[in-house]
Design an enzyme around this catalytic site. Sequence first.
Site, PDB file in Angstrom:
ATOM      1  N   ARG A   1      -8.203   9.190 -15.884  1.00  0.00           N
ATOM      2  CA  ARG A   1      -9.228  10.189 -15.595  1.00  0.00           C
ATOM      3  C   ARG A   1      -8.704  11.616 -15.715  1.00  0.00           C
ATOM      4  NH1 ARG A   1     -13.372   9.877 -16.521  1.00  0.00           N
ATOM      5  NH2 ARG A   1     -14.502  10.707 -14.743  1.00  0.00           N
ATOM      6  N   ARG A   2      -7.401  11.783 -15.465  1.00  0.00           N
ATOM      7  CA  ARG A   2      -6.842  13.146 -15.412  1.00  0.00           C
ATOM      8  C   ARG A   2      -6.251  13.557 -16.764  1.00  0.00           C
ATOM      9  NH1 ARG A   2      -3.440  11.959  -9.963  1.00  0.00           N
ATOM     10  NH2 ARG A   2      -3.161  10.008 -11.092  1.00  0.00           N
TER      11      ARG A   2
ATOM     12  N   LYS B   1      -9.360  -7.563  -4.691  1.00  0.00           N
ATOM     13  CA  LYS B   1      -8.164  -8.135  -5.313  1.00  0.00           C
ATOM     14  C   LYS B   1      -8.230  -9.670  -5.336  1.00  0.00           C
ATOM     15  CE  LYS B   1      -6.184  -4.395  -6.705  1.00  0.00           C
ATOM     16  NZ  LYS B   1      -5.899  -4.139  -8.135  1.00  0.00           N
TER      17      LYS B   1
ATOM     18  N   ALA C   1      -0.322   7.351 -14.013  1.00  0.00           N
ATOM     19  CA  ALA C   1       0.560   7.332 -12.841  1.00  0.00           C
ATOM     20  C   ALA C   1       0.850   5.893 -12.431  1.00  0.00           C
ATOM     21  CB  ALA C   1      -0.116   8.067 -11.670  1.00  0.00           C
ATOM     22  N   GLY C   2       1.835   5.742 -11.563  1.00  0.00           N
ATOM     23  CA  GLY C   2       2.112   4.453 -10.931  1.00  0.00           C
ATOM     24  C   GLY C   2       2.452   3.339 -11.901  1.00  0.00           C
TER      25      GLY C   2
ATOM     26  N   TYR D   1     -11.020  -3.918   0.109  1.00  0.00           N
ATOM     27  CA  TYR D   1      -9.933  -3.844  -0.887  1.00  0.00           C
ATOM     28  C   TYR D   1      -9.397  -5.256  -1.149  1.00  0.00           C
ATOM     29  CZ  TYR D   1      -5.548  -2.954  -3.214  1.00  0.00           C
ATOM     30  OH  TYR D   1      -4.510  -2.986  -4.119  1.00  0.00           O
TER      31      TYR D   1
ATOM     32  N   VAL E   1       4.398  -1.357  -3.444  1.00  0.00           N
ATOM     33  CA  VAL E   1       4.982  -0.626  -4.576  1.00  0.00           C
ATOM     34  C   VAL E   1       4.822   0.861  -4.266  1.00  0.00           C
ATOM     35  CG1 VAL E   1       4.918  -0.238  -7.069  1.00  0.00           C
ATOM     36  CG2 VAL E   1       4.134  -2.430  -6.138  1.00  0.00           C
TER      37      VAL E   1
ATOM     38  N   ALA F   1      -3.469   4.853 -16.738  1.00  0.00           N
ATOM     39  CA  ALA F   1      -2.136   4.976 -17.332  1.00  0.00           C
ATOM     40  C   ALA F   1      -1.391   6.255 -16.972  1.00  0.00           C
ATOM     41  CB  ALA F   1      -2.256   4.864 -18.848  1.00  0.00           C
TER      42      ALA F   1
END
Length: 256
Positions: free
Chosen positions: A37-38, A160, A15-16, A156, A189, A13
């Site tokens: 995480r940050r 997905k 960023a982005g 990746y 995006v 949540a």
Amino acid sequence: MKLLNKTTFITGASAGIGLSCALKFAEQGSNLILLARRRDKLNQVADDIRKKHSVKVHTSTVDVRNFQEIKDFIDNLPEEWKKIDILINNAGKALGLSKIYEADLADWEEMIDTNIKGLLYCSRLILPDMVARNEGFVINIGSLAGHEVYPAGNVYCGTKSFVRAVSKGMIIDLNGTNVRVTNIDPGLVETEFSEIRFHGDKERASMVYKGYQPLTGDDIAEIAVFAATRPMHVQIQEIFVTPTAQATATIVSKKS
Ligand code: 8X3
């Protein structure tokens, strides 16, 4: 305020797309449980939202890749936070863009642990209460990469495709309840996505978004709000969205 007094749980949540969802769901009156995480970024996001909107925000740096950590966090949520109405499985990343016979194993492990296991763990822990209450809503953030495999996208794209398959599995298993699932698959995006994919190479990352108008995190968050605010009998199973300039992973109309 279509989501007044609801509780929305968002992973990734800070960023982005995750950050945009936090802001847009708060705008609709939803309280928020935000995971990232940050710690610094997360605190800043939470403070900004509390200043702008009269919603409550609960934060944690718990790691979605660690089942026991996330279980302890959810089991020990304060009483007022225990009822989760909306789960947004957003945490995910691409690491590297290398051929399958050259890629870095650590990149694979991290993508699989976050994009696949993180989504599974949060869902496994939060869904039982939704089923018991016979209400709830899950948004899984997939990707165009769940629809097509592009050069060097290998693992990746695999993660997905997994997200897309598991969204369908959830819809099937939840049939007969009022718990709904929407899988959102965005194309390009503009977020930290490419910078992370290219291990901090900002110049290479910025090239991905040059020469056309990419989607923004807000574009995706608005779609998420739309899906989450349909009447109970409406389940939007899947949304596949690209910039107008993007036809496929590799066909993007760019002006130099
Ligand atoms: C992000 C879109 O095309 O880089 O998931 O895979 S793409």
